[in-house]
Design an enzyme around this catalytic site. Structure first.
Site, PDB file in Angstrom:
ATOM      1  N   ASP A 103     -23.472   5.249 -15.178  1.00  0.00           N
ATOM      2  CA  ASP A 103     -22.307   4.515 -14.672  1.00  0.00           C
ATOM      3  C   ASP A 103     -21.470   5.391 -13.753  1.00  0.00           C
ATOM      4  O   ASP A 103     -20.770   6.290 -14.210  1.00  0.00           O
ATOM      5  CB  ASP A 103     -21.455   4.031 -15.841  1.00  0.00           C
ATOM      6  N   ASP A 276     -20.808   1.394  -7.259  1.00  0.00           N
ATOM      7  CA  ASP A 276     -20.844   1.293  -8.714  1.00  0.00           C
ATOM      8  C   ASP A 276     -22.244   0.947  -9.223  1.00  0.00           C
ATOM      9  O   ASP A 276     -22.742  -0.156  -8.986  1.00  0.00           O
ATOM     10  CB  ASP A 276     -19.842   0.233  -9.174  1.00  0.00           C
TER      11      ASP A 276
END
Length: 415
Positions: A103, A276
């Site tokens: 992440d 992201d």
């Protein structure tokens, strides 16, 4: 394709001058490569990818507004099971294997989402609480040795051990690769403190030559679960088909200023876009999405929430380009070809569609105005590029750069 200049090539070669070794020997540290696994969340149908992306977008804007870490009091509005694919790295803590989500949109590392795979009760340093939009965790913060590979250990890494979590079925937690500032506000007893990330400690402990993370994801259309890699300490030039263009990042995220065109039409002016790995779709401001929908002729599918187009509309689909000014002052663009804008048909039925549907991977952020964060460049963008996330001179408090290069998948027909 990207417009590339000599200055970008020189910068790329300088960054890559010591890359590619995957083990350590005598002399200075070298980058090392770790495979990334794809986890397909196929246990339930009707995944709401748009809702998951919008929840992520809301959290990013809340962080930007408050200039702190993730708001601890906010309840998650979606779970990771709403997303069809997550990318994970296998790590070992206290002799246990953990499958952790990769992440770049968050920075805390924690384990124990699976109650059957939790560690022994730790000597707690603090309480940890993090909300991601797609889940949340409450746990205890403690120092552990984290093995990124069997031969590479991060000593005294501060990680969370979950007491309870929601939204993380099928994985054990998260390894956060965002800037360290995103950890501020996540410790309940010391809310202004930050927690050094795995990348921070790898660099400060002399394990890697630079605080650079290279990310390679292949499009999620193949059965092989190993379809990507992380390069710690540099970039893997073998995965790129050209030099990288680097863009100045805006704290507290890995966020860059980009505009967008569809064919010859500008649909988005300069906007802050978070890069992201934890979001599936490409999320655009609502007015940009409306323009995109009008130009594609797509209609919103009531079941999936995605835009659906006909075969005839696919034949006339134009390239979606993201455009920005790199650190050398040169204009660069990275393209999503018509094929790259398609949701993988192999997963159509997993999200409630039919096998013959043609869905697009662009969605609305749900915002009616370009706010502090205007868009998210998610997995479906990153699967068509090689990306790099660079902290300057190992200084976690400084704004870094995000780089992109083309790959064999940039122009591939894989859907």
């Amino acid at each position: 394709m990207a417009t590339l200049r000599l200055s970008s090539l020189v910068a790329f070669l300088a960054l890559c001058s010591t890359t590619l070794p995957t083990s350590f020997g005598s002399g200075p540290p070298a980058p090392f490569i770790v495979p990334v696994q794809r986890v397909v969340n196929s246990s339930t149908s009707g995944h709401n990818l748009v809702k998951a992306g919008q929840a992520r977008f809301e959290v990013f804007n809340r962080i930007q507004t408050r200039t702190k870490g993730f708001a601890a009091s906010a309840a998650p509005s979606t779970s990771l099971t709403d997303q069809i694919v997550t990318f994970t790295i296998n790590s070992v803590v206290d002799g246990k294997n953990f499958s952790l989500i990769v992440d770049t949109g968050s920075s805390n590392t924690w384990v124990g989402a699976n109650p059957a795979n939790r560690l022994t009760p730790p000597v707690s340093l603090d309480l940890l609480e993090v909300t991601y939009g797609s889940g949340a965790v409450l746990g205890q913060e403690t120092d552990k040795t984290v093995n990124v590979t069997p031969d590479v250990a991060v000593e005294s890494q501060s990680i969370g051990e979950a007491i309870t979590s929601v939204g993380f079925d099928g994985v054990d937690g998260i390894m956060g690769f965002g800037p360290v500032g995103l950890t501020e506000g996540t410790l309940l007893l010391d809310p202004i403190a930050t927690i050094p990330t795995v990348m921070d400690n790898l660099f400060s402990q002399g394990t890697i030559p630079s605080e650079t993370l290279g990310v390679f994801f292949a499009p999620t259309t193949e059965d092989n679960p190993i379809n990507g890699e992380l390069s710690f300490g540099g970039v893997d030039t073998s995965k790129a088909t050209g030099p990288m263009s680097f863009f100045q990042s805006t704290l507290p995220f890995w966020a860059i200023s980009q505009s967008a065109t569809f064919g010859d039409t500008t649909i988005m002016n300069l906007t802050t876009c978070v890069v992201d790995t934890g979001t599936t779709l490409v999320m655009l401001p609502d007015d940009t999405f409306t323009a995109y929908q009008d130009l594609t002729g797509g209609t919103l599918d009531a079941t999936t929430g995605l835009l659906s187009i006909s075969p005839a509309q696919l034949d006339s689909l134009q390239t979606l380009s993201f455009i920005g000014t790199d650190v050398n002052g040169e204009t660069q663009h990275f393209d999503l070809t018509p094929n790259a804008q398609l949701f993988p048909r192999a997963f159509n039925t997993e999200i409630g569609g039919s096998a013959d549907d043609i869905f697009l991977i662009v969605a609305s952020s749900g915002s009616t105005a370009v706010s502090e964060v205007g868009c998210i460049m998610g997995q479906t963008f990153l699967q068509r590029t090689y990306s790099a996330f660079v902290t300057p001179s190992g200084d976690p408090s400084g704004a870094g750069t995000v780089g992109f290069a083309t790959t064999p998948f940039t122009d591939a027909t894989t859907n």
